[in-house]
Design an enzyme around this catalytic site. Structure first.
Site, PDB file in Angstrom:
ATOM      1  N   ASP A 167      36.409  61.610  14.085  1.00 24.88           N
ATOM      2  CA  ASP A 167      36.539  60.749  15.277  1.00 24.88           C
ATOM      3  C   ASP A 167      35.207  60.437  15.975  1.00 24.88           C
ATOM      4  OD1 ASP A 167      38.081  63.620  16.935  1.00 24.88           O
ATOM      5  OD2 ASP A 167      35.964  63.133  16.758  1.00 24.88           O
ATOM      6  N   HIS A 175      34.133  65.879   6.583  1.00 24.07           N
ATOM      7  CA  HIS A 175      35.128  64.954   6.016  1.00 24.07           C
ATOM      8  C   HIS A 175      34.814  63.497   6.321  1.00 24.07           C
ATOM      9  CE1 HIS A 175      38.130  68.553   6.256  1.00 24.07           C
ATOM     10  NE2 HIS A 175      37.291  68.662   5.244  1.00 24.07           N
ATOM     11  N   CYS A 190      28.156  43.173  -2.648  1.00 27.71           N
ATOM     12  CA  CYS A 190      28.685  43.022  -4.022  1.00 27.71           C
ATOM     13  C   CYS A 190      30.137  42.551  -4.045  1.00 27.71           C
ATOM     14  CB  CYS A 190      28.571  44.365  -4.783  1.00 27.71           C
ATOM     15  SG  CYS A 190      29.891  45.520  -4.361  1.00 27.71           S
ATOM     16  N   GLY A 218      39.871  75.153  16.968  1.00 23.59           N
ATOM     17  CA  GLY A 218      40.881  74.110  16.846  1.00 23.59           C
ATOM     18  C   GLY A 218      41.181  73.664  15.439  1.00 23.59           C
ATOM     19  N   SER A 223      43.717  74.669  11.934  1.00 26.03           N
ATOM     20  CA  SER A 223      44.875  75.462  11.488  1.00 26.03           C
ATOM     21  C   SER A 223      44.550  76.282  10.249  1.00 26.03           C
ATOM     22  CB  SER A 223      46.054  74.533  11.176  1.00 26.03           C
ATOM     23  OG  SER A 223      45.671  73.619  10.141  1.00 26.03           O
TER      24      SER A 223
END
Ligand code: BV8
Ligand code: ZN
Length: 246
Positions: free
Chosen positions: A110, A125, A156, A193, A195
């Site tokens: 983000d 990521h 291209c 933050g 998991s």
């Protein structure tokens, strides 16, 4: 659930470790952006739940139906565009300025850490505000919301894709090397933050601990790594991070 006096003791311990550390690494996941209004992936109302995004965030989905995948990313661009960094992002930017060596590894795409002033950010990521040509690899920032379909490369005419790492794709080798170097050298690591589901990011805390670091987890709920790390603090990043980095 940790007893309240134990929780206060743990928080003080993390605060002291961060204060005394010279080399700090932080790993963040979607939970650090939750209080900015960014939907997390696996929590209640999680993004993947609605979109079954683990099916969409893959090279196979893009090859099969690039329009649908671009619809998914344009939806997330619309959600993200008006959002601001929160107290946790800002506290991490302050911590970076106070430390001799600081690396922020983020799984988030983000851009909110950079918006809060963080400088040494390693985007494991990728970044939703960057596009990459699927033919020539040409990368550029593109903040249009939405990106009109079909997005074609200026040099291209290949199809542009979001410059993010999809499931089944390897992390950029330079990013990978930078991350593991930081994990091997740090005195203290905060894992905030996340998991602890997506590899290889999920096992980075354990890797740092095996290399001698004090590793504290800050998360709303327990994760598979909570008991293996040095300390696990449960609560909101926006509350806890400013308390441990002062
Ligand atoms: C790779 C970009 C080599 C795209 C993302 C072993 C078994 C099975 C599969 C695998 C395996 N090892 C590797 C894999 C494959 C896969 C994987 O890990 N799959 C998982 C599902 C098992 N990994 C990969 O493909 C990776 N590549 O390993 O390369 C390779 C190659 C081929 C085959 C094998 C290996 C690449 C993974 C990258 C995927 N891309 N994002 C996009 O976003 O569109 S991942 C995506 O999930 C986001 O980046 C996100 O950050 C990340 C992780 O999620 P979290 O950040 O943890 O978010 P989540 O919602 O899950 O958790 C939020 C937490 O915050 C919760 O715990 C919640 O309680 C907490 N929280 C909520 N609010 C708050 C809070 N905490 C504090 N305060 C709050 N206010
Ligand atoms: Zn191109």
């Amino acid at each position: 659930m940790t007893r309240p006096d134990q929780a206060a003791e743990n928080l003080l311990r993390v605060k002291e470790k961060v204060r005394d550390a010279s080399r700090v690494v932080v790993l963040t996941g979607a939970g650090v952006s939750a209080e900015s209004g960014v939907p997390t992936f696996r929590g209640a109302g999680g993004l993947w739940r609605q979109y079954k995004a683990t099916d969409l965030a893959t090279p196979e989905a893009f090859a099969r139906d690039p329009r649908l995948v671009w619809e998914f990313y344009n939806y997330r661009r619309e959600v993200l565009a008006p959002l601001e960094p929160n107290a946790a992002h800002r506290a991490l930017a302050d911590l970076e300025r106070a430390k001799e060596s600081f690396v922020l590894l983020t799984q988030n795409i983000d851009g909110l850490h950079q918006a809060a002033g963080s400088r040494n950010v390693v985007e494991l990521h990728g970044n939703i505000w960057r596009v990459r040509c699927s033919r020539c690899g040409n990368r550029k920032e593109d903040r249009r919301v939405p990106i009109p379909y079909p997005p074609v490369c200026e040099s291209c005419s290949g199809m542009l894709r979001p410059d993010v790492v999809w499931f089944g794709e390897s992390l950029d080798p330079d990013v990978f090397r930078l991350a593991y170097q930081a994990l091997e050298r740090c005195d203290v690591m905060l894992v905030i933050g996340t998991s602890g589901v997506v590899q290889p990011a999920a096992s980075m805390g354990l890797y740092a601990k095996e290399n001698g670091a004090f590793v504290a987890e800050i998360n709303l709920e327990p994760t598979p790594y909570s008991r293996a790390l040095s300390v696990s603090l449960q609560g909101k990043a926006g509350d806890l991070v400013p308390q441990v980095v002062v």
